[in-house]
Design a protein around this motif. Sequence first.
Motif, PDB file in Angstrom:
ATOM      1  N   PHE A   7      -1.193   6.233 -11.343  1.00 18.12           N
ATOM      2  CA  PHE A   7      -0.444   7.183 -10.817  1.00 18.12           C
ATOM      3  C   PHE A   7      -0.267   7.102  -9.248  1.00 18.12           C
ATOM      4  O   PHE A   7      -0.004   8.061  -8.609  1.00 18.12           O
ATOM      5  CB  PHE A   7      -0.589   8.435 -11.250  1.00 18.12           C
ATOM      6  N   GLU A   8      -1.256   5.989  -8.765  1.00 16.83           N
ATOM      7  CA  GLU A   8      -1.229   6.072  -7.308  1.00 16.83           C
ATOM      8  C   GLU A   8      -1.647   7.375  -6.703  1.00 16.83           C
ATOM      9  O   GLU A   8      -1.095   7.774  -5.529  1.00 16.83           O
ATOM     10  CB  GLU A   8       0.042   5.692  -6.724  1.00 16.83           C
ATOM     11  N   LEU A   9      -2.707   7.719  -7.129  1.00 17.28           N
ATOM     12  CA  LEU A   9      -3.468   8.986  -6.840  1.00 17.28           C
ATOM     13  C   LEU A   9      -4.220   8.881  -5.505  1.00 17.28           C
ATOM     14  O   LEU A   9      -4.229   9.487  -4.645  1.00 17.28           O
ATOM     15  CB  LEU A   9      -4.232   9.603  -7.926  1.00 17.28           C
ATOM     16  N   ALA A  10      -4.505   7.602  -5.146  1.00 12.17           N
ATOM     17  CA  ALA A  10      -5.224   7.296  -4.008  1.00 12.17           C
ATOM     18  C   ALA A  10      -4.482   6.454  -3.260  1.00 12.17           C
ATOM     19  O   ALA A  10      -4.958   5.362  -2.532  1.00 12.17           O
ATOM     20  CB  ALA A  10      -6.691   6.458  -4.229  1.00 12.17           C
ATOM     21  N   GLY A  11      -3.117   5.891  -3.524  1.00  9.75           N
ATOM     22  CA  GLY A  11      -2.456   5.075  -2.803  1.00  9.75           C
ATOM     23  C   GLY A  11      -2.249   3.934  -3.366  1.00  9.75           C
ATOM     24  O   GLY A  11      -2.710   3.490  -4.391  1.00  9.75           O
ATOM     25  N   LYS A  12      -1.568   3.000  -2.846  1.00 12.12           N
ATOM     26  CA  LYS A  12      -1.129   1.578  -3.368  1.00 12.12           C
ATOM     27  C   LYS A  12      -2.451   0.520  -3.352  1.00 12.12           C
ATOM     28  O   LYS A  12      -2.489  -0.507  -3.734  1.00 12.12           O
ATOM     29  CB  LYS A  12       0.024   0.833  -2.797  1.00 12.12           C
TER      30      LYS A  12
END
Length: 249
Positions: free
Chosen positions: A28-33
């Motif tokens: 879910f890209e909670l910390a970025g790509k």
Amino acid sequence: MRGSALRRLYPVLGVIALVVLVEVVGRFELAGKSWPPLTEVLASLGQPGRLDLVLRSLGATAVAAAAGLVLGTVLATAGAALGLLVPVARPGMDRLAAILNAVPLIALAPLLIMTVGREGTPTVIAALGVGFVMFVALSSGLLAASRTHQDVFTVLGAARLTRLRRLQFPAALPYFLDGLALAGPTAVLGATIGEWFGAPSGLGVLIVSAMQNFQIPLLWSAALSATLLSLLAYVLFSRVQVLAARRFA
């Protein structure tokens, strides 16, 4: 029996929870790509030559870490023993160990590259970390013999070397194994950091290269490999510690 089974289950559940968390954060890209899903990292190892590259780097780091572990342990044992055989030298050995541990690696790197070369730098940096851990463990362990046993050796007129070999070294064995359980991961970390300073191969080289070229899955593959190697070293020495405790208890 049930309580023992639950205690064994807790670490497994912890690992599963951690894996799920890493996957969810990446998915879910909670910390970025820059934080990819774990499944994507594992899938990237199927690319042509990728797995071979990671395994070769892992092998190079393992060799440097093992050499650093042996070198650091030998030097720490010699230093701790010297402090007992020559009491006047002990404060100096303690200060030397503290100073070497306090010096930033970035300051030592140029000196090591010029003296031991880029190939030997990972081993020496690993040895420095291992040496401090083992020196602290052994310095405590060599003083762990009971006062009664020490008095017996004194009454018998045992020389310092005899006392060290027959009393203090055996008494220090649990501390030595405790130190090894911590020194194993320390050796892997030291070797990986040492490879950042221009080593020809290793996980540290792979991490720097992947970071500079923004190859995120490769970066994570190398980082996870280093983590697994550290975990393997810790589990191995912890198991040896348990077996030794059962044998000598």
